[in-house]
Scaffold this motif. Structure first.
Motif, PDB file in Angstrom:
ATOM      1  N   HIS A   1      24.556   2.592  42.820  1.00  0.00           N
ATOM      2  CA  HIS A   1      24.380   1.642  41.689  1.00  0.00           C
ATOM      3  C   HIS A   1      25.008   0.474  41.764  1.00  0.00           C
ATOM      4  N   GLY A   2      24.280  -0.744  41.241  1.00  0.00           N
ATOM      5  CA  GLY A   2      24.942  -2.030  41.330  1.00  0.00           C
ATOM      6  C   GLY A   2      24.364  -2.673  42.647  1.00  0.00           C
TER       7      GLY A   2
ATOM      8  N   HIS B   1      30.565   9.221  34.553  1.00  0.00           N
ATOM      9  CA  HIS B   1      30.039   9.505  35.889  1.00  0.00           C
ATOM     10  C   HIS B   1      29.176  10.333  36.237  1.00  0.00           C
TER      11      HIS B   1
ATOM     12  N   GLU C   1      26.174  11.481  36.750  1.00  0.00           N
ATOM     13  CA  GLU C   1      24.929  11.530  37.783  1.00  0.00           C
ATOM     14  C   GLU C   1      25.845  11.041  39.226  1.00  0.00           C
ATOM     15  N   GLU C   2      26.685  10.442  39.293  1.00  0.00           N
ATOM     16  CA  GLU C   2      27.593  10.274  40.757  1.00  0.00           C
ATOM     17  C   GLU C   2      28.038  11.350  41.018  1.00  0.00           C
TER      18      GLU C   2
ATOM     19  N   CYS D   1      25.731   8.783  48.819  1.00  0.00           N
ATOM     20  CA  CYS D   1      24.677   7.779  48.740  1.00  0.00           C
ATOM     21  C   CYS D   1      24.039   7.553  50.021  1.00  0.00           C
TER      22      CYS D   1
ATOM     23  N   GLN E   1      20.837  -3.553  45.166  1.00  0.00           N
ATOM     24  CA  GLN E   1      19.410  -3.435  44.938  1.00  0.00           C
ATOM     25  C   GLN E   1      19.033  -2.919  46.138  1.00  0.00           C
TER      26      GLN E   1
END
Length: 89
Positions: free
Chosen positions: A82-83, A5, A7-8, A74, A85
């Motif tokens: 992520h996950g 993880h 990037e997170e 985010c 759209q």
């Protein structure tokens, strides 16, 4: 956490940790009150601490809190988690 993880973790440190120019980050520890991180800023590793929203007492709570922090980062940073759209438009 760090390998899967990265990037997170970087987003959390940029947005919640107050280092928007960080180029890398990793978690270095946790305790009941928060998470310890090292963010690379201007080529220098800088330690930082990000408190949990509330104290944690069990290991599963840590994962939930990190997920919450990622989602908050985010939302504040205008990034689609992520996950999910992006809305059409």
């Amino acid at each position: 956490m760090n390998d899967d993880h990265a990037e997170e973790t970087l987003l959390i440190c940029r947005v919640l940790g107050g280092y928007p120019n960080a180029t890398a980050a990793r978690m270095t520890g946790v305790d009941q009150a928060g998470g310890d991180y090292v963010a690379t800023v201007g080529g220098v590793e800088t330690p930082l601490r990000i408190p949990w929203a509330s104290p944690v007492t069990e290991r599963p709570q840590i994962r939930r809190e990190v997920v919450r922090m990622y989602q908050e980062a985010c939302a504040r940073g205008g990034v689609t988690p992520h996950g999910e759209q992006e809305p059409p438009g």
